[in-house]
Design a protein around this motif. Structure first.
Motif, short mmCIF file in Angstrom:
data_model
loop_
_atom_site.label_atom_id
_atom_site.label_comp_id
_atom_site.label_asym_id
_atom_site.label_seq_id
_atom_site.Cartn_x
_atom_site.Cartn_y
_atom_site.Cartn_z
N PRO A 1 11.85 -53.30 21.20
CA PRO A 1 12.79 -52.56 22.06
C PRO A 1 12.14 -51.45 22.89
O PRO A 1 12.54 -51.23 24.05
CB PRO A 1 13.84 -52.01 21.10
N SER A 2 11.14 -50.78 22.35
CA SER A 2 10.48 -49.72 23.13
C SER A 2 9.75 -50.30 24.33
O SER A 2 9.81 -49.75 25.44
CB SER A 2 9.49 -48.94 22.26
N TRP A 3 9.06 -51.40 24.10
CA TRP A 3 8.37 -52.06 25.21
C TRP A 3 9.37 -52.61 26.24
O TRP A 3 9.15 -52.49 27.45
CB TRP A 3 7.49 -53.20 24.69
N ALA A 4 10.45 -53.20 25.76
CA ALA A 4 11.45 -53.76 26.67
C ALA A 4 12.10 -52.66 27.51
O ALA A 4 12.24 -52.80 28.73
CB ALA A 4 12.52 -54.51 25.88
N ARG A 5 12.46 -51.57 26.87
CA ARG A 5 13.06 -50.43 27.58
C ARG A 5 12.09 -49.94 28.66
O ARG A 5 12.47 -49.66 29.80
CB ARG A 5 13.38 -49.33 26.57
N PHE A 6 10.82 -49.85 28.28
CA PHE A 6 9.80 -49.41 29.22
C PHE A 6 9.67 -50.38 30.41
O PHE A 6 9.58 -49.94 31.57
CB PHE A 6 8.45 -49.27 28.51
N LEU A 7 9.65 -51.67 30.14
CA LEU A 7 9.54 -52.64 31.23
C LEU A 7 10.67 -52.47 32.24
O LEU A 7 10.44 -52.53 33.45
CB LEU A 7 9.55 -54.08 30.69
N LEU B 1 0.63 -46.00 33.50
CA LEU B 1 1.90 -46.71 33.64
C LEU B 1 1.65 -48.21 33.81
O LEU B 1 2.27 -49.03 33.13
CB LEU B 1 2.67 -46.15 34.85
N SER B 2 0.74 -48.55 34.69
CA SER B 2 0.45 -49.96 34.95
C SER B 2 -0.21 -50.64 33.76
O SER B 2 0.11 -51.79 33.45
CB SER B 2 -0.43 -50.09 36.19
N ALA B 3 -1.12 -49.95 33.08
CA ALA B 3 -1.77 -50.54 31.91
C ALA B 3 -0.74 -50.86 30.83
O ALA B 3 -0.77 -51.94 30.23
CB ALA B 3 -2.84 -49.59 31.37
N ASP C 1 5.84 -43.69 24.41
CA ASP C 1 6.93 -42.82 23.93
C ASP C 1 7.28 -41.76 24.97
O ASP C 1 8.46 -41.46 25.18
CB ASP C 1 6.56 -42.17 22.60
N CYS C 2 6.28 -41.18 25.60
CA CYS C 2 6.54 -40.18 26.65
C CYS C 2 7.38 -40.78 27.79
O CYS C 2 8.37 -40.19 28.21
CB CYS C 2 5.23 -39.63 27.23
N ALA D 1 -0.99 -33.89 25.86
CA ALA D 1 -0.54 -33.15 24.68
C ALA D 1 -0.10 -34.10 23.56
O ALA D 1 -0.42 -33.89 22.39
CB ALA D 1 0.61 -32.22 25.07
N ARG D 2 0.63 -35.15 23.91
CA ARG D 2 1.13 -36.09 22.91
C ARG D 2 -0.03 -36.86 22.27
O ARG D 2 -0.01 -37.14 21.07
CB ARG D 2 2.12 -37.05 23.56
N CYS D 3 -1.02 -37.21 23.07
CA CYS D 3 -2.15 -38.00 22.57
C CYS D 3 -3.25 -37.15 21.95
O CYS D 3 -4.20 -37.70 21.37
CB CYS D 3 -2.75 -38.83 23.70
#
Length: 182
Positions: A87-93, A43-45, A6-7, A23-25
């Motif tokens: 969609p969150s994963w796709a946007r991130f990729l 990021l890579s994980a 999300d960050c 902070a978020r986690c």
């Protein structure tokens, strides 16, 4: 991991910091560094987890095919369905690919991509083409198959178009199939 995802999606790869993720986690910097090493490790994980999930979905769909045409349709359909479902994963990729490819995990990304490319190539070449002459060289096939779908998915994820990519599954799959034939 969801909070870190999300960050990155909300702030962008560059603007996201270890402190933001901490902070978020609601965790310590030490715990983050212990598990991931640094921001690039997080990021890579995340990137590899999303890529693996997408690849697993593709493999499940390809296992059901028995012709080149079916395989092309499955590649397109599985891609569109995965983006719509995640969609969150796709946007991130989309946003993280460049950073991962330039970061300390670039060799791992390169090796993973080469392995995935080789497996897909072997699967596609395992089919009899019959009367269909397939575009060569092989290295352009994935761009021909997924390129238009990926472009539409990017627009959908950015809210520039409203219709779900899955609604155009047949149009994109047929277009991909036609683009491969000479």
């Amino acid at each position: 991991m969801k909070q870190a995802l999300d960050c990155f999606n909300e702030l962008g790869v560059e603007a996201t910091t270890i402190d933001t993720i901490k902070a978020r986690c609601e965790t310590s910097v030490g715990a983050i560094y212990h598990h991931f090493g640094n921001k690039e490790g997080i990021l890579s994980a995340l990137f590899f987890a999303a890529q693996d999930d997408q690849r697993q979905h593709l493999e499940q769909e390809l296992a059901k095919t028995d012709s080149l045409r079916d395989a092309v349709y499955s590649i397109v359909s599985s891609y569109l369905d995965w983006v719509v479902a995640h969609p969150s994963w796709a946007r991130f990729l989309f946003q993280a690919r460049s950073s991962v490819s330039k970061g300390p995990f670039h060799q791992e990304l390169k090796a993973r991509n080469a392995k995935n490319y080789q497996e897909l190539k072997e699967k596609l070449l395992s089919f009899e083409y019959k009367d269909t002459k397939i575009v060569q060289p092989f290295e352009i096939l994935s761009s021909l198959i997924v390129g238009p779908s990926e472009n539409y998915c990017r627009a959908w994820l950015a809210h520039r178009v409203q219709t779900s990519p899955s609604d155009y599954r047949d149009e994109f799959a047929e277009s991909a199939w036609r683009s491969l034939q000479r």
